[in-house]
Write an enzyme that holds these catalytic residues in place. Structure first.
Site, PDB file in Angstrom:
ATOM      1  N   ASP A 126      50.861  42.748  47.447  1.00  0.00           N
ATOM      2  CA  ASP A 126      50.661  44.160  47.739  1.00  0.00           C
ATOM      3  C   ASP A 126      51.578  44.535  48.900  1.00  0.00           C
ATOM      4  O   ASP A 126      51.478  43.954  49.994  1.00  0.00           O
ATOM      5  CB  ASP A 126      49.181  44.417  48.097  1.00  0.00           C
ATOM      6  CG  ASP A 126      48.868  45.901  48.210  1.00  0.00           C
ATOM      7  OD1 ASP A 126      49.774  46.682  48.566  1.00  0.00           O
ATOM      8  OD2 ASP A 126      47.704  46.280  47.961  1.00  0.00           O
TER       9      ASP A 126
ATOM     10  N   ARG B 207      44.858  51.189  66.032  1.00  0.00           N
ATOM     11  CA  ARG B 207      46.030  50.866  65.233  1.00  0.00           C
ATOM     12  C   ARG B 207      47.118  51.933  65.413  1.00  0.00           C
ATOM     13  O   ARG B 207      46.849  53.123  65.312  1.00  0.00           O
ATOM     14  CB  ARG B 207      45.600  50.793  63.768  1.00  0.00           C
ATOM     15  CG  ARG B 207      46.626  50.244  62.833  1.00  0.00           C
ATOM     16  CD  ARG B 207      46.028  50.032  61.469  1.00  0.00           C
ATOM     17  NE  ARG B 207      45.774  51.302  60.801  1.00  0.00           N
ATOM     18  CZ  ARG B 207      45.748  51.451  59.474  1.00  0.00           C
ATOM     19  NH1 ARG B 207      45.944  50.403  58.686  1.00  0.00           N
ATOM     20  NH2 ARG B 207      45.500  52.615  58.931  1.00  0.00           N
TER      21      ARG B 207
ATOM     22  N   PHE C  43      42.883  44.279  52.370  1.00  0.00           N
ATOM     23  CA  PHE C  43      42.394  45.649  52.255  1.00  0.00           C
ATOM     24  C   PHE C  43      41.278  45.702  51.197  1.00  0.00           C
ATOM     25  O   PHE C  43      41.426  45.152  50.111  1.00  0.00           O
ATOM     26  CB  PHE C  43      43.550  46.563  51.857  1.00  0.00           C
ATOM     27  CG  PHE C  43      43.230  48.022  51.962  1.00  0.00           C
ATOM     28  CD1 PHE C  43      43.281  48.664  53.181  1.00  0.00           C
ATOM     29  CD2 PHE C  43      42.883  48.756  50.839  1.00  0.00           C
ATOM     30  CE1 PHE C  43      42.989  50.020  53.284  1.00  0.00           C
ATOM     31  CE2 PHE C  43      42.580  50.108  50.935  1.00  0.00           C
ATOM     32  CZ  PHE C  43      42.643  50.738  52.159  1.00  0.00           C
TER      33      PHE C  43
HETATM   34  C1  LIG Z   1      46.548  51.730  51.549  1.00  0.00           C
HETATM   35  C2  LIG Z   1      46.311  50.536  50.726  1.00  0.00           C
HETATM   36  C3  LIG Z   1      45.860  50.664  49.418  1.00  0.00           C
HETATM   37  C4  LIG Z   1      45.543  52.021  48.868  1.00  0.00           C
HETATM   38  O1  LIG Z   1      45.152  52.018  47.549  1.00  0.00           O
HETATM   39  P1  LIG Z   1      44.929  53.428  46.820  1.00  0.00           P
HETATM   40  O2  LIG Z   1      44.718  53.070  45.405  1.00  0.00           O
HETATM   41  O3  LIG Z   1      46.173  54.230  47.054  1.00  0.00           O
HETATM   42  O4  LIG Z   1      43.784  54.106  47.457  1.00  0.00           O
HETATM   43  C5  LIG Z   1      45.716  49.514  48.664  1.00  0.00           C
HETATM   44  N1  LIG Z   1      45.972  48.295  49.197  1.00  0.00           N
HETATM   45  C6  LIG Z   1      46.396  48.151  50.463  1.00  0.00           C
HETATM   46  C7  LIG Z   1      46.695  46.791  51.008  1.00  0.00           C
HETATM   47  C8  LIG Z   1      46.559  49.266  51.272  1.00  0.00           C
HETATM   48  O5  LIG Z   1      46.961  49.129  52.534  1.00  0.00           O
END
Ligand SMILES: *Cc1c(COP(=O)(O)O)cnc(C)c1O
Length: 434
Positions: free
Chosen positions: A206, A393, A137
């Protein structure tokens, strides 16, 4: 996508029978959902728990409005990040006192990645790389890129199959998202963590697309650091506080870089010097968003209600049954329309979403589905070396999605494809948020 099944096609009656037998069926009543909508985007923004509106109103009107500043004590506002962390802990394989709910995923990643780099580089200063997946991400990659710039380190991005060979002696941290947001592919956390540790590398996981969606065992995997999202499968509401876990073997070792007063051992002594709280408490920074944390608690409460119905094993079994059924029905009913499958068929490698691919029109197809109240989302192709494939998705949240929803979603998809409805101009204009 080629048809691989020879069994008799699934009928609407089959789906209704599956719903009738579903041990988790009663959980849908814990949510307020528009009646005519099939919501397959709980992996991006979870739905509204029915209890949330009254809870937030009570926090605002009574705890804040009437009890005012006393509520830090009388309503236990002060330790809410820890209490919610303890409530979440069993769903991610963490122990009591090891998790706090706070800040955003991006900010929490900055904290844990900094701490992981400190620990790894103290042991071995020659370790000057962070390894991650090229299709991780973007915010994860951006935060890592920023930290590397700040410290003169290097971010190395690889394809998932190249991770083992990237775990070299100059790597400090392996930073991965457990379930890939774009494809729904899931890493083997235990095996990957073991491989990293064997090479002297720390792991940051994550759990944005894992917490509340798939079984996670951070302790069992021996992971080092983890973060995740409160507004996706945990249904905490838009922008809900995220969470952070640090393995107790590291939690007391380093200040995290955002050494604010809420992470102090005794914030209300107001000493001029910083003394970090023991353990995970030091991963807090400043005053917490109590109203948002209260909404997140309502999301976590629904998971408590799932425990007597079978807990995570039951949620996982249903999630796999839903995604298996969706894949099978798309193959049965939407064959010949150029759809591919980006999500692994192997259960051990699949999260709780199904991602279909198409070379053309993916965005417009998703828009046409949304107009029919089947809400999924679109993700752009990753610009890799293969043929350009955009992604449609669909997230399947077993707390509130049923088998008849799968039927309806596939039937709408079939109609959108067969009629060419997606070609209409209004479905081909790009919105700001996709
Ligand atoms: C949704 C998501 C985020 C979101 O980060 P925010 O700080 O809440 O905007 C981060 N990492 C991953 C892998 C995600 O899917």
């Amino acid at each position: 996508m080629t048809t691989t099944t020879t069994a008799t096609p699934t009928t609407l009656q089959d789906c209704r029978a599956l719903d009738a037998q579903d041990p988790l069926r009663s959980l849908r009543a814990h949510f307020t959902l528009p009646a005519d909508t099939v919501y397959l985007d709980g992996n991006s923004l979870g739905v509204l728990p029915t209890a949330t509106a009254a809870r937030v109103a009570d926090v605002v009107a009574r705890e804040w409005g009437q009890d005012l500043i006393r509520s830090w004590n009388t309503a236990s506002w002060f330790d809410l990040p820890q209490r919610l962390g303890d409530q979440l802990a069993p769903w991610i394989g963490a122990g009591k006192g090891e998790v706090v709910c706070t800040d955003s995923t991006s900010i929490n990643l900055y904290k844990v990645l900094s701490a992981a780099l400190n620990i790894a580089r103290e042991a071995s200063p020659a370790r000057r790389r962070i390894v991650s997946e090229r299709s991780n991400f973007p915010t994860d990659l951006y935060i890592a890129e920023g930290l590397c710039k700040e410290r003169g380190l290097e971010l190395v991005l690889v394809e998932p199959e190249d991770i083992p060979s990237a775990l070299t002696a100059d790597v400090a941290v392996l930073m991965l998202t457990h379930v890939n947001y774009r494809t729904g592919a899931m890493h083997d956390m235990a095996a990957t963590t073991a491989a990293a540790h064997a090479a002297g590398i720390l792991t940051v996981w994550d759990l944005a697309h894992s917490a509340g969606a798939v079984p996670v065992d951070l302790q069992g995997a021996g992971a080092d650091f983890s973060i995740g999202c409160g507004y996706k499968y945990l249904n905490g509401g838009p922008g809900a506080p995220a969470f952070v876990w640090v393995n107790p073997r590291h939690a007391g070792r380093f200040w995290q870089p955002l050494s604010g007063w809420w992470g102090h051992a005794a914030p209300f002594r107001f000493t001029p010097d910083y003394q970090p709280a023991a353990g995970i408490g030091r991963y807090l920074c400043g005053t917490q968003p109590i109203i948002s944390l209260s909404a997140l608690q309502c999301g976590l409460d629904v998971f408590d209600a799932a425990v007597p119905l079978g807990g995570m094993p039951a949620l996982r079994a249903k999630s796999l049954a839903l995604t298996d059924l969706f894949i099978r029905m798309v193959e049965e009913r939407c064959a010949g329309h150029g759809l591919g499958l980006a999500t692994p068929r192997d259960h051990a490698r699949r999260g709780s979403q199904v991602c279909l691919t198409r070379t053309e029109g993916a965005y417009a197809i998703v828009q046409a589905l949304i107009a029919r109240k089947v809400i999924g989302d679109f993700r752009q192709g990753d610009g890799g070396t293969g043929p350009h494939l955009d992604i449609l998705r669909f997230g399947f949240t077993p707390l509130y999605i049923g088998f008849e929803d799968v039927w309806n979603a596939v039937e709408h998809l079939r109609q959108v494809l067969e009629t060419g409805e997606w070609r209409r101009p209004e479905f081909n204009q790009t919105n700001a948020v996709t």
